[in-house]
Design an enzyme around this catalytic site. Structure first.
Site, PDB file in Angstrom:
ATOM      1  N   ASN A  28       0.828  -1.204   0.000  1.00  0.00           N
ATOM      2  CA  ASN A  28       0.000   0.000   0.000  1.00  0.00           C
ATOM      3  C   ASN A  28       0.860   1.252   0.000  1.00  0.00           C
ATOM      4  OD1 ASN A  28      -2.483  -1.390   0.056  1.00  0.00           O
ATOM      5  ND2 ASN A  28      -2.259  -1.727   2.240  1.00  0.00           N
ATOM      6  N   CYS A  29       0.241   2.359  -0.378  1.00  0.00           N
ATOM      7  CA  CYS A  29       0.864   3.676  -0.410  1.00  0.00           C
ATOM      8  C   CYS A  29       1.526   3.956   0.940  1.00  0.00           C
ATOM      9  CB  CYS A  29      -0.213   4.716  -0.716  1.00  0.00           C
ATOM     10  SG  CYS A  29       0.405   6.386  -0.900  1.00  0.00           S
ATOM     11  N   PRO A  30       2.723   4.457   0.915  1.00  0.00           N
ATOM     12  CA  PRO A  30       3.554   4.957  -0.193  1.00  0.00           C
ATOM     13  C   PRO A  30       4.572   3.954  -0.717  1.00  0.00           C
ATOM     14  CG  PRO A  30       4.561   5.658   1.844  1.00  0.00           C
ATOM     15  CD  PRO A  30       3.317   4.847   2.215  1.00  0.00           C
TER      16      PRO A  30
END
Length: 91
Positions: A28-30
């Site tokens: 997942n981000c980042p």
């Protein structure tokens, strides 16, 4: 995160090669952008990497990152639940 030997880029018809392929699906981000940035540090200007990502934000973050850092997003495609980006490292 498997790396592959240089190989022709899928479907481009011009014999372009991919120096590395990063499978970042499930991150997942980042993390997809951070790992893409790190991978690009390890290749020469003009070389290409392919990035596979499943995080929906990668569809925004990776093109923005390329634009901001002077890399070229040569191709992007959506598959069933994930995306593939081909990035050429800038100077």
């Amino acid at each position: 995160m498997p790396d592959t030997a240089p190989r022709p880029a899928d479907g481009d018809g011009e014999g372009l090669t991919i120096s590395r392929e990063l499978d970042l699906r499930g991150l997942n981000c980042p993390m997809p952008v951070l790992k893409t940035a790190k991978a690009l540090q390890g290749v020469a200007a003009g070389e290409r990497i392919a990035v596979l990502a499943s995080d929906p934000l990668a569809g925004l973050d990776i093109p923005h990152f390329c634009n901001e850092q002077g890399h070229v997003l040569e191709d992007s495609a959506r598959e069933d639940g994930w995306m593939r980006f081909v990035i050429r490292k800038g100077a």
